[in-house]
Design a protein around this motif. Structure first.
Motif, PDB file in Angstrom:
ATOM      1  N   SER A  36      -5.900  21.028  46.443  1.00 32.23           N
ATOM      2  CA  SER A  36      -5.298  21.087  45.111  1.00 32.23           C
ATOM      3  C   SER A  36      -4.217  22.163  44.983  1.00 32.23           C
ATOM      4  N   VAL A  37      -4.149  23.092  45.934  1.00 30.90           N
ATOM      5  CA  VAL A  37      -3.137  24.144  45.846  1.00 30.90           C
ATOM      6  C   VAL A  37      -2.113  24.073  46.974  1.00 30.90           C
ATOM      7  N   LYS A  38      -2.316  23.153  47.906  1.00 35.21           N
ATOM      8  CA  LYS A  38      -1.360  23.010  49.007  1.00 35.21           C
ATOM      9  C   LYS A  38       0.034  22.714  48.469  1.00 35.21           C
ATOM     10  N   GLY A  39       1.016  23.408  49.027  1.00 33.89           N
ATOM     11  CA  GLY A  39       2.390  23.211  48.589  1.00 33.89           C
ATOM     12  C   GLY A  39       2.764  24.041  47.379  1.00 33.89           C
ATOM     13  N   ARG A  40       1.768  24.613  46.706  1.00 32.79           N
ATOM     14  CA  ARG A  40       2.045  25.444  45.521  1.00 32.79           C
ATOM     15  C   ARG A  40       1.689  26.912  45.768  1.00 32.79           C
ATOM     16  N   PHE A  41       0.613  27.150  46.507  1.00 32.43           N
ATOM     17  CA  PHE A  41       0.138  28.504  46.768  1.00 32.43           C
ATOM     18  C   PHE A  41       0.412  28.865  48.225  1.00 32.43           C
ATOM     19  N   THR A  42       0.718  30.135  48.442  1.00 32.99           N
ATOM     20  CA  THR A  42       0.935  30.647  49.791  1.00 32.99           C
ATOM     21  C   THR A  42       0.191  31.962  49.964  1.00 32.99           C
ATOM     22  N   ILE A  43      -0.681  32.004  50.968  1.00 33.68           N
ATOM     23  CA  ILE A  43      -1.405  33.232  51.271  1.00 33.68           C
ATOM     24  C   ILE A  43      -0.691  33.934  52.419  1.00 33.68           C
ATOM     25  N   SER A  44      -0.632  35.240  52.345  1.00 32.06           N
ATOM     26  CA  SER A  44       0.007  36.018  53.404  1.00 32.06           C
ATOM     27  C   SER A  44      -0.667  37.387  53.476  1.00 32.06           C
ATOM     28  N   ARG A  45      -0.329  38.131  54.516  1.00 33.65           N
ATOM     29  CA  ARG A  45      -0.915  39.460  54.653  1.00 33.65           C
ATOM     30  C   ARG A  45       0.124  40.409  55.227  1.00 33.65           C
ATOM     31  N   ASP A  46       0.042  41.653  54.816  1.00 31.04           N
ATOM     32  CA  ASP A  46       0.879  42.716  55.351  1.00 31.04           C
ATOM     33  C   ASP A  46      -0.080  43.775  55.873  1.00 31.04           C
ATOM     34  N   ASN A  47      -0.311  43.766  57.165  1.00 29.14           N
ATOM     35  CA  ASN A  47      -1.305  44.668  57.735  1.00 29.14           C
ATOM     36  C   ASN A  47      -0.923  46.135  57.549  1.00 29.14           C
ATOM     37  N   ALA A  48       0.372  46.430  57.592  1.00 29.64           N
ATOM     38  CA  ALA A  48       0.806  47.819  57.418  1.00 29.64           C
ATOM     39  C   ALA A  48       0.479  48.325  56.012  1.00 29.64           C
ATOM     40  N   LYS A  49       0.538  47.429  55.041  1.00 33.14           N
ATOM     41  CA  LYS A  49       0.226  47.796  53.660  1.00 33.14           C
ATOM     42  C   LYS A  49      -1.217  47.530  53.298  1.00 33.14           C
ATOM     43  N   LYS A  50      -1.976  47.012  54.251  1.00 28.92           N
ATOM     44  CA  LYS A  50      -3.389  46.715  54.027  1.00 28.92           C
ATOM     45  C   LYS A  50      -3.575  45.820  52.815  1.00 28.92           C
ATOM     46  N   THR A  51      -2.739  44.815  52.716  1.00 24.68           N
ATOM     47  CA  THR A  51      -2.724  43.966  51.530  1.00 24.68           C
ATOM     48  C   THR A  51      -2.625  42.495  51.907  1.00 24.68           C
ATOM     49  N   VAL A  52      -3.370  41.700  51.159  1.00 24.87           N
ATOM     50  CA  VAL A  52      -3.309  40.244  51.262  1.00 24.87           C
ATOM     51  C   VAL A  52      -2.724  39.729  49.947  1.00 24.87           C
ATOM     52  N   TYR A  53      -1.836  38.765  50.044  1.00 23.77           N
ATOM     53  CA  TYR A  53      -1.150  38.248  48.859  1.00 23.77           C
ATOM     54  C   TYR A  53      -1.492  36.780  48.633  1.00 23.77           C
ATOM     55  N   LEU A  54      -1.319  36.358  47.396  1.00 25.90           N
ATOM     56  CA  LEU A  54      -1.383  34.944  47.057  1.00 25.90           C
ATOM     57  C   LEU A  54      -0.220  34.661  46.120  1.00 25.90           C
ATOM     58  N   GLN A  55       0.797  34.009  46.653  1.00 18.99           N
ATOM     59  CA  GLN A  55       1.924  33.575  45.853  1.00 18.99           C
ATOM     60  C   GLN A  55       1.590  32.231  45.233  1.00 18.99           C
ATOM     61  N   MET A  56       1.664  32.172  43.915  1.00 18.57           N
ATOM     62  CA  MET A  56       1.289  30.948  43.199  1.00 18.57           C
ATOM     63  C   MET A  56       2.494  30.439  42.420  1.00 18.57           C
ATOM     64  N   ASN A  57       2.937  29.257  42.775  1.00 18.97           N
ATOM     65  CA  ASN A  57       4.061  28.623  42.107  1.00 18.97           C
ATOM     66  C   ASN A  57       3.616  27.340  41.417  1.00 18.97           C
ATOM     67  N   SER A  58       4.460  26.850  40.541  1.00 18.09           N
ATOM     68  CA  SER A  58       4.161  25.592  39.822  1.00 18.09           C
ATOM     69  C   SER A  58       2.762  25.616  39.236  1.00 18.09           C
ATOM     70  N   LEU A  59       2.440  26.687  38.566  1.00 13.04           N
ATOM     71  CA  LEU A  59       1.091  26.856  38.026  1.00 13.04           C
ATOM     72  C   LEU A  59       0.788  25.822  36.956  1.00 13.04           C
ATOM     73  N   LYS A  60      -0.478  25.432  36.923  1.00  7.11           N
ATOM     74  CA  LYS A  60      -0.965  24.434  35.976  1.00  7.11           C
ATOM     75  C   LYS A  60      -2.067  25.052  35.127  1.00  7.11           C
ATOM     76  N   PRO A  61      -2.313  24.502  33.960  1.00  5.20           N
ATOM     77  CA  PRO A  61      -3.412  25.028  33.124  1.00  5.20           C
ATOM     78  C   PRO A  61      -4.749  25.055  33.866  1.00  5.20           C
ATOM     79  N   GLU A  62      -4.979  24.101  34.747  1.00  2.45           N
ATOM     80  CA  GLU A  62      -6.238  24.059  35.492  1.00  2.45           C
ATOM     81  C   GLU A  62      -6.339  25.153  36.553  1.00  2.45           C
TER      82      GLU A  62
END
Length: 110
Positions: free
Chosen positions: A62-88
């Motif tokens: 349900s999130v393929k093509g809209r959400f992107t997970i990534s990580r920056d090991n130097a910053k010790k951070t994991v991200y979730l980019q969420m585009n085309s958000l829906k009410p659900e």
């Protein structure tokens, strides 16, 4: 002990975008697989995306093509980019790596 701290949630209109961050409060960022989960009101917790130490990713359909997970090991951070958000997509979003889970960040899409 690993403390995970999520941020970046908020309120957005349908079609908008948000980027969630998950900071790992540790001395050395472990080469673990991390995941983003969502808990919507009245619904079961669901896994949305995961990323391993090599950067390989996996997504719920349900999130393929809209959400992107990534990580920056130097910053010790994991991200979730969420585009085309829906009410659900509304819910509390958690970063997890069993047995560790953050406090969550609220995302509201109207």
């Amino acid at each position: 002990h690993v403390q995970l701290v999520e941020s970046g949630g908020g309120s957005v209109q349908a079609g908008g975008s948000l980027r969630l961050s998950c900071y790992a409060s540790v001395r050395n960022f472990p080469p673990w697989c991390f995941g983003w989960f969502r808990q919507a009101a009245g619904k079961e917790r669901e896994g949305l995306a995961a990323i391993d130490a090599d950067g390989n990713t996996d997504y719920k359909d349900s999130v393929k093509g809209r959400f992107t997970i990534s990580r920056d090991n130097a910053k010790k951070t994991v991200y979730l980019q969420m585009n085309s958000l829906k009410p659900e997509d509304t819910g509390v979003y958690y970063c997890e790596r069993t047995p560790y889970r953050g406090q969550g960040t609220q995302v509201t899409v109207s």
